[in-house]
Design an enzyme around this catalytic site. Structure first.
Site, short mmCIF file in Angstrom:
data_model
loop_
_atom_site.label_atom_id
_atom_site.label_comp_id
_atom_site.label_asym_id
_atom_site.label_seq_id
_atom_site.Cartn_x
_atom_site.Cartn_y
_atom_site.Cartn_z
N ASP A 119 0.80 -1.22 0.00
CA ASP A 119 0.00 0.00 0.00
C ASP A 119 0.84 1.28 0.00
O ASP A 119 0.40 2.31 0.48
CB ASP A 119 -0.89 0.00 1.25
N GLU A 152 -0.08 -9.05 -1.36
CA GLU A 152 -0.77 -8.49 -0.17
C GLU A 152 -1.94 -7.60 -0.61
O GLU A 152 -2.09 -6.46 -0.18
CB GLU A 152 0.18 -7.73 0.76
N GLU A 158 -2.53 5.03 2.84
CA GLU A 158 -2.39 3.64 2.41
C GLU A 158 -3.69 2.98 1.97
O GLU A 158 -3.70 2.14 1.08
CB GLU A 158 -1.75 2.82 3.54
N HIS A 178 4.66 5.05 13.67
CA HIS A 178 5.10 5.97 12.61
C HIS A 178 4.01 6.41 11.65
O HIS A 178 4.29 7.04 10.63
CB HIS A 178 6.22 5.31 11.80
N ARG A 221 1.35 8.22 9.43
CA ARG A 221 1.18 9.64 9.08
C ARG A 221 -0.09 10.23 9.71
O ARG A 221 -0.09 11.38 10.11
CB ARG A 221 1.10 9.80 7.56
N HIS A 234 11.42 5.23 13.86
CA HIS A 234 11.37 5.37 12.40
C HIS A 234 12.11 6.66 11.99
O HIS A 234 12.05 7.67 12.70
CB HIS A 234 9.91 5.45 11.99
C1 UD1 Z 1 6.12 4.70 4.09
C2 UD1 Z 1 4.79 4.21 3.55
C3 UD1 Z 1 4.01 3.49 4.65
C4 UD1 Z 1 4.84 2.42 5.31
C5 UD1 Z 1 6.15 3.02 5.77
C6 UD1 Z 1 7.01 1.91 6.31
C7 UD1 Z 1 3.76 5.58 1.84
C8 UD1 Z 1 2.79 6.66 1.55
N1 UD1 Z 1 3.95 5.31 3.12
O1 UD1 Z 1 5.84 5.71 5.04
O2 UD1 Z 1 2.87 2.90 4.07
O3 UD1 Z 1 4.13 1.93 6.41
O4 UD1 Z 1 6.82 3.62 4.66
O5 UD1 Z 1 8.05 2.38 7.05
O6 UD1 Z 1 4.30 5.00 0.92
N2 UD1 Z 1 13.51 8.28 5.87
C9 UD1 Z 1 14.87 8.26 5.94
N3 UD1 Z 1 15.52 7.07 5.71
C10 UD1 Z 1 14.87 5.93 5.42
C11 UD1 Z 1 13.47 5.95 5.38
C12 UD1 Z 1 12.80 7.14 5.59
O7 UD1 Z 1 15.51 9.25 6.21
O8 UD1 Z 1 15.52 4.90 5.24
C13 UD1 Z 1 12.80 9.57 6.09
C14 UD1 Z 1 12.99 10.56 4.92
O9 UD1 Z 1 13.12 11.86 5.42
C15 UD1 Z 1 11.68 10.40 4.15
C16 UD1 Z 1 10.72 10.19 5.29
O10 UD1 Z 1 11.40 9.35 6.22
O11 UD1 Z 1 11.39 11.52 3.36
C17 UD1 Z 1 9.39 9.61 4.94
O12 UD1 Z 1 9.50 8.44 4.16
P1 UD1 Z 1 8.20 7.93 3.32
O13 UD1 Z 1 8.52 6.64 2.67
O14 UD1 Z 1 7.68 9.03 2.45
O15 UD1 Z 1 7.08 7.75 4.42
P2 UD1 Z 1 6.94 6.69 5.60
O16 UD1 Z 1 6.29 7.44 6.71
O17 UD1 Z 1 8.21 5.99 5.83
N1 UDP Z 2 11.07 -3.71 11.47
C1 UDP Z 2 12.46 -3.78 11.36
N2 UDP Z 2 13.22 -2.98 12.16
C2 UDP Z 2 12.69 -2.11 13.05
C3 UDP Z 2 11.27 -2.01 13.14
C4 UDP Z 2 10.50 -2.83 12.32
O1 UDP Z 2 12.98 -4.56 10.58
O2 UDP Z 2 13.43 -1.41 13.74
C5 UDP Z 2 10.26 -4.55 10.58
C6 UDP Z 2 9.09 -5.26 11.20
O3 UDP Z 2 9.48 -6.50 11.73
C7 UDP Z 2 8.13 -5.40 10.04
C8 UDP Z 2 8.42 -4.19 9.20
O4 UDP Z 2 9.69 -3.69 9.62
O5 UDP Z 2 8.42 -6.54 9.25
C9 UDP Z 2 7.36 -3.16 9.40
O6 UDP Z 2 7.76 -1.97 8.83
P1 UDP Z 2 7.05 -0.61 9.14
O7 UDP Z 2 6.52 -0.63 10.53
O8 UDP Z 2 8.04 0.44 8.78
O9 UDP Z 2 5.91 -0.54 8.06
P2 UDP Z 2 4.41 -1.10 7.97
O10 UDP Z 2 4.41 -2.56 8.24
O11 UDP Z 2 3.60 -0.31 8.95
O12 UDP Z 2 4.02 -0.76 6.58
#
Ligand code: UD1
Ligand code: UDP
Length: 399
Positions: A100, A122, A136, A217, A219, A249
């Site tokens: 998603d 999924e 999502e 984490h 949004r 996160h």
């Molecule tokens: C995204 C997904 C969400 C998922 C989550 C898992 C969308 C809309 N949302 O949200 O569904 O649950 O990932 O974690 O696709 N960042 C870093 N380093 C990283 C990762 C993220 O610095 O390795 C920071 C960056 O500033 C980035 C921000 O996090 O711009 C947001 O990342 P983004 O993927 O847009 O949103 P998530 O909240 O992570």
């Molecule tokens: N996870 C990880 N390291 C962490 C926290 C979570 O590897 O420090 C794993 C967790 O076991 C799960 C996945 O990340 O498999 C979930 O990711 P996240 O919570 O970012 O996204 P969501 O599942 O909400 O989309």
């Protein structure tokens, strides 16, 4: 004579997608009739890389689209153009996207525009509320609309699909997260040296105290929701029989709120995002899991851990129905009460630890590969009946 191979392009970009696509990518790579190409979008940078390293996946393409505190529209715009170039280059027979995320939606749309068939891994998860989780719920719906194959994890998700007028075919496979989880727990459980090295990452953990493992984490919780969650954690942390571990996160909105609220709290350990193996080890050691994550809602029940979900609605109701998860929202008082109940009552914790696992049996990837290659297989249909004793414990815990 060389036989023609089917080119399957897997597109993903975030941590959870990488964890959940890894077993499938490995299964595709093992198929002689398949040319498996992996394109990571880099929607996440370091959190994605951790997962790729652990599962030993070397993508053919890395689009490196992430920017600091990215906006959804900026991200989507960068993704569609960059993915289009890969489709043009590889001319795949089909693409696979997962879940998603913005990556999944952009990948499906780019493929749809080029008339490349889309398979959604999924598929079928729904809350019925377009604002939760946001964005999502919209993402997963539009990806299903564009898919001709929908790999749904459970019967419930298949029923969701059946209620909508979609043209694709849905197949119940179980969730590939359980494939990933079982492969990692097998490695941890069979290797004492590995276990010791994972535990050495957390020298401050005291086995005489109960470990509450937290992730948060979403949004839609930014602002007051996340502040309330932190206030609840601060209150729980006043107990000296508890340790709270929260891998924070990397989204700057999450970092700013959590560190300013909890950075100085005793008994709260704010740590960097862990690689998957480190996180699974923490799950194994936890007494209670408190989360708004999708994947963690699936993993904790599979390990028999009580999971309290900090959301008002969930697209993963199977564990709630089975009694292994409970929705607590983001209200401070509700979280403190639910956690305290579990901390103080061993039988309440035991009531969550059912042996049924609604999300998978470790064979989801192999079912998906069989379906993609037109081979016979049996769909995932778990026996979700719980024993009399488990029912008794559940009734006692809720009373
Ligand atoms: C995204 C997904 C969400 C998922 C989550 C898992 C969308 C809309 N949302 O949200 O569904 O649950 O990932 O974690 O696709 N960042 C870093 N380093 C990283 C990762 C993220 O610095 O390795 C920071 C960056 O500033 C980035 C921000 O996090 O711009 C947001 O990342 P983004 O993927 O847009 O949103 P998530 O909240 O992570
Ligand atoms: N996870 C990880 N390291 C962490 C926290 C979570 O590897 O420090 C794993 C967790 O076991 C799960 C996945 O990340 O498999 C979930 O990711 P996240 O919570 O970012 O996204 P969501 O599942 O909400 O989309």
């Amino acid at each position: 004579m060389t036989t023609k191979r089917t080119t399957i392009l897997s597109i993903f970009g975030t941590r959870p997608e990488a964890i959940k696509m890894a077993p499938l990518v490995k299964a595709l790579e093992a198929e002689p009739g398949v040319r498996s190409i992996v394109c990571v979008t880099g929607q996440h940078r370091s959190m994605l890389q951790q997962a790729l390293d652990l599962f030993d996946i070397a993508p053919q393409y890395d689009l490196a689209v992430m920017s600091e505190n990215q906006s959804l529209n900026g991200l989507a715009a960068r993704l569609i153009g960059a993915i289009d170039n890969v489709i043009e280059e590889e001319k795949p027979c089909r693409i696979l996207v997962h879940g998603d995320t913005t990556t999944a939606t952009a990948g499906a749309l780019a493929a749809f525009h080029r008339r490349v068939p889309v398979a959604h891994v999924e598929a079928g998860l729904r809350t019925g509320d377009m604002t939760r989780p946001w964005p999502e719920e919209m993402n997963r719906r539009v990806v299903d609309v564009m898919s001709d194959l929908m790999f749904v994890p459970t019967q419930r998700s298949e029923q969701n699909i059946a209620r909508e007028t979609l043209q694709g075919r849905s197949i119940i496979t179980g969730n590939t997260v359980i494939d990933a989880l079982l492969s990692v727990t097998k490695r941890i459980d069979s290797n004492a040296t590995l276990r010791a090295s994972l535990d050495a990452r957390f020298p401050y953990l005291d086995d005489s105290k109960q470990l509450v493992l937290v992730t948060g984490h979403r949004r839609e919780s930014f602002g007051q929701g996340l502040r309330d969650i932190c206030a609840a954690l601060g209150e729980i942390a006043r107990r000296d029989d508890v340790q709270i571990v929260y891998p924070v996160h990397l989204n700057p909105n999450v970092q700013a709120t959590v560190i300013s609220a909890l950075g100085a709290s005793p008994n709260v350990f704010l740590i960097q995002p862990q690689n998957y193996m480190g996180f699974v080890r923490l799950l194994q050691r936890a007494s209670i899991v408190l989360t708004d994550s999708g994947g963690v809602q699936e993993e904790a029940p599979a390990l028999g851990k009580p999971v309290l979900v900090m959301r008002d609605v969930t697209e993963r109701p199977e564990a709630v129905q089975a009694g292994t998860a409970r929705l607590v929202g983001t209200d401070r008082h509700a979280i403190v009460c639910a956690v305290s109940l579990l901390l103080d009552d061993e039988s309440a914790r035991a009531a969550f630890a059912l042996s049924v696992n609604p999300y998978g049996d470790g064979h989801a990837s192999s079912r998906i590969v069989s379906a993609l290659l037109d081979r016979p297989f049996e769909e995932f249909r778990p026996d979700l009946r719980v024993s009399e004793e488990q029912h008794r414990l559940m009734r006692a815990a809720v009373a």
